[in-house]
Design an enzyme around this catalytic site. Structure first.
Site, PDB file in Angstrom:
ATOM      1  N   GLU A 353       0.829  -1.201   0.000  1.00 20.98           N
ATOM      2  CA  GLU A 353       0.000   0.000   0.000  1.00 20.98           C
ATOM      3  C   GLU A 353       0.866   1.254   0.000  1.00 20.98           C
ATOM      4  O   GLU A 353       0.481   2.290  -0.535  1.00 20.98           O
ATOM      5  CB  GLU A 353      -0.948   0.007   1.205  1.00 20.98           C
ATOM      6  N   HIS A 384       5.410 -26.790   3.660  1.00 19.94           N
ATOM      7  CA  HIS A 384       4.506 -27.805   3.115  1.00 19.94           C
ATOM      8  C   HIS A 384       3.452 -27.168   2.219  1.00 19.94           C
ATOM      9  O   HIS A 384       2.394 -27.750   1.978  1.00 19.94           O
ATOM     10  CB  HIS A 384       3.860 -28.578   4.268  1.00 19.94           C
ATOM     11  N   LYS A 512     -13.700   1.878  -3.620  1.00 16.17           N
ATOM     12  CA  LYS A 512     -14.730   2.424  -2.726  1.00 16.17           C
ATOM     13  C   LYS A 512     -15.818   3.137  -3.521  1.00 16.17           C
ATOM     14  O   LYS A 512     -17.014   2.971  -3.269  1.00 16.17           O
ATOM     15  CB  LYS A 512     -14.098   3.410  -1.737  1.00 16.17           C
TER      16      LYS A 512
END
Length: 551
Positions: A353, A384, A512
């Protein structure tokens, strides 16, 4: 940034073996650094001292020293929003706050810190109680983004310091299922709620806050209703951390329960502020102050140490080297500590960000790439999962290994194996295994020549993957503070070299805006500007959202 110089420097490195660099006998010692709480071994990076010196020259040429000074002095380095970037001042002594902020603002910050400390003290001692007079057993923190990730990573990292009488929970996702599951575990009469939102308008946070408020009021007893205690539930059990005091008051929160925020503290760097209230409630004031002290010690190291011995600067330059010179697009964060399980997610936000940009601070299109894709998981679980790809695909993925030498568990053998795996993975990523080595090993078995020829290629590993290993003695508030500050400064330095504004996040805004439009469309508004795909998805949602699940 001189990208041509970087490219010419990388010419030899791209065909060089990291293992060969250890022909220099003192490499492990020469390519390591220590601070008061952390030790960095970067000897497994594919870089020489000459190349590193050239990187330092590039940093000097772009004015890194001046940028560091400007940030700590309160220059408005967030130029797109006209703001200073002063989260570091929140962990500095009061005398420095006064020098940088001036007496009035420094006193305001101190008052907020004292207010927060009193809340923590009063809750932990049972002075501050619920509307029924009971001690609080749980804290529910509601926020998103920086007000979530910073709290989450610190809570898990310092879980051994938590007050066992008070459980702290954090909710961010707007998915009602997550909230519903959490509320099932809580008693409304003994739950303290902290809403963290600078504007007190953040969609996800306010939806969750309203849902929790509705839950609490619906749990009110007949006696509460008869005594008109319902408003007291919110007034006594809710806190807000916000700069929009009027909105918090309108929500029903007691003015004395509202802690301030400042626009010069970005969300992803806000754990040091009043946003840290849920953490302080969990670990206590003393440990919260130790967290800030550890960060402050890293600040001092960062400000006062020459670049060659400066841990955040070196880590930043290595990241630039891997991203722009060697052209590796990703960074793996692998903490070998269950308590640091939230660190990869925290750094995803803080790094991507901050520096996931493609234009300079002046608005020009950049001619180089910026932030890598950050991912990771706690060890040994990652071994794994994605470690298979890291060892045997053609992709080179630079890695930060992070480990504490001492564990807190009674199972000391487990911790020894954990540390061994951490060191082994960094070695394996560097060493790899050639076809000749594999064939030699298989020749010791009972396999035929034909079987060896078939199997051997599948067991080779490319190696030559660069890594850092960050070591601390023990996970403590001081070491965690230093660790978080280290990455903050590393990201800042990279932003300076990439010439981006690391402290805005306009990329979040488009989603948004469209989210608001699509919500209106879901509610029936027409929007012909949306794509046919989105309109089709909206229509499908409207047609099927009330369908009863078959299971």
């Amino acid at each position: 940034m001189d990208i041509k110089k970087l490219s010419s420097l990388a010419h030899c490195a791209k065909t060089r073996s990291i293992v060969s660099l250890f022909d220099q006998k003192e490499r492990a010692n020469d390519f390591s650094l220590s601070t008061s709480h952390l030790y960095l071994d970067y000897s497994k990076q594919n870089i020489t001292d000459v190349e590193l010196e050239q990187l330092i020259e590039i940093a000097e040429d772009v004015g890194l020293s001046e940028s560091i000074t400007g940030q700590f002095n309160g220059d408005k380095i967030n130029n797109t929003e006209g703001r200073s970037v002063l989260h570091t001042i929140l962990r500095a002594p009061q005398v420095i706050k006064q020098q940088i902020l001036g007496d009035t603002l420094a006193n305001e910050v101190e008052a907020a810190e004292l207010q927060m400390a009193k809340v923590v003290n009063d809750v932990q001692k049972g002075i501050l109680t619920s509307h029924t007079g009971q001690r609080f057993t749980d804290v529910l923190a509601i926020g998103i983004g920086g007000s979530y990730y910073g709290v989450k990573v610190s809570l898990s990292a310092l879980e051994h310091y938590r007050d066992l009488a008070l459980s702290v929970h954090v909710i961010a996702n707007v998915d009602g299922g997550a909230l519903e599951e959490k509320l099932k575990t809580l008693n409304f009469e003994t739950t303290l709620v902290v809403v963290i939102s600078k504007t007190f308008t953040t969609q996800e946070t306010m939806l969750n806050a309203k849902a929790v408020k509705q839950w609490m009021l619906s749990c009110a007893s007949v006696k509460d209703l008869e005594l008109n205690n319902v408003p007291l539930i919110i007034e006594k059990q809710w806190f807000a951390v916000s700069s929009n005091i009027e909105a918090a008051k309108e929500f029903g929160i007691n003015i004395k329960h509202i802690l301030p925020m400042w626009d010069w503290v970005g969300g992803r760097f806000s754990i040091w502020s009043t946003v840290g209230l849920p953490l302080a409630l969990a670990i206590g004031n003393d440990n919260f102050n130790k967290l800030k002290q550890g960060a402050y010690e890293m600040d001092v190291h960062f400000k006062s140490t020459d670049f060659k011995n400066n841990m955040p600067v070196i880590m930043a330059l290595l990241g630039i080297w891997n991203r722009n010179a060697l052209e590796y697009p990703t960074l793996a964060i692998l903490p070998y500590a269950h308590s640091l399980r939230a660190l990869p997610g925290y750094l995803q936000q803080t790094d991507m960000e901050s520096n996931g940009k493609s234009v300079s601070k002046s608005g020009d299109k950049l001619s180089w790439l910026t932030a890598p894709v950050v991912f990771g998981q706690e060890g040994t679980n990652g071994q794994h999962a994605f470690m298979q790809l890291m060892h045997q695909s053609d992709d080179i993925i630079p890695t930060d290994f992070i480990v504490a030498l001492k564990g807190r568990s009674q199972y000391t053998e487990n911790h020894k194996v954990l540390v061994a795996n951490c060191f082994a993975q960094s070695e394996a990523l560097m060493q790899g295994k050639t076809l000749t080595q594999v064939e030699s090993e298989l020749e010791m078995s009972a396999l035929s020549t034909a079987e060896i020829s078939l199997i051997a290629p599948h067991k080779t590993m490319k190696g030559n993957t660069p890594s850092n290993t960050l070591v601390m003695d023990l996970l403590t508030p001081e070491t965690i503070g230093s660790l978080l500050a280290l990455y903050e400064h590393k990201i800042f330095v990279q932003g300076v070299l990439w010439q981006v504004n690391s402290f805005d996040q306009w990329g979040v805004e488009l989603g948004k805006q469209l989210g608001t439009r699509i919500l209106s469309a879901i509610d029936g508004a027409e929007d012909d500007l949306l794509s046919a795909s989105s309109q089709s998805l909206i229509a499908r949602f409207r047609a099927r959202s009330n369908v009863t699940p078959s299971v």
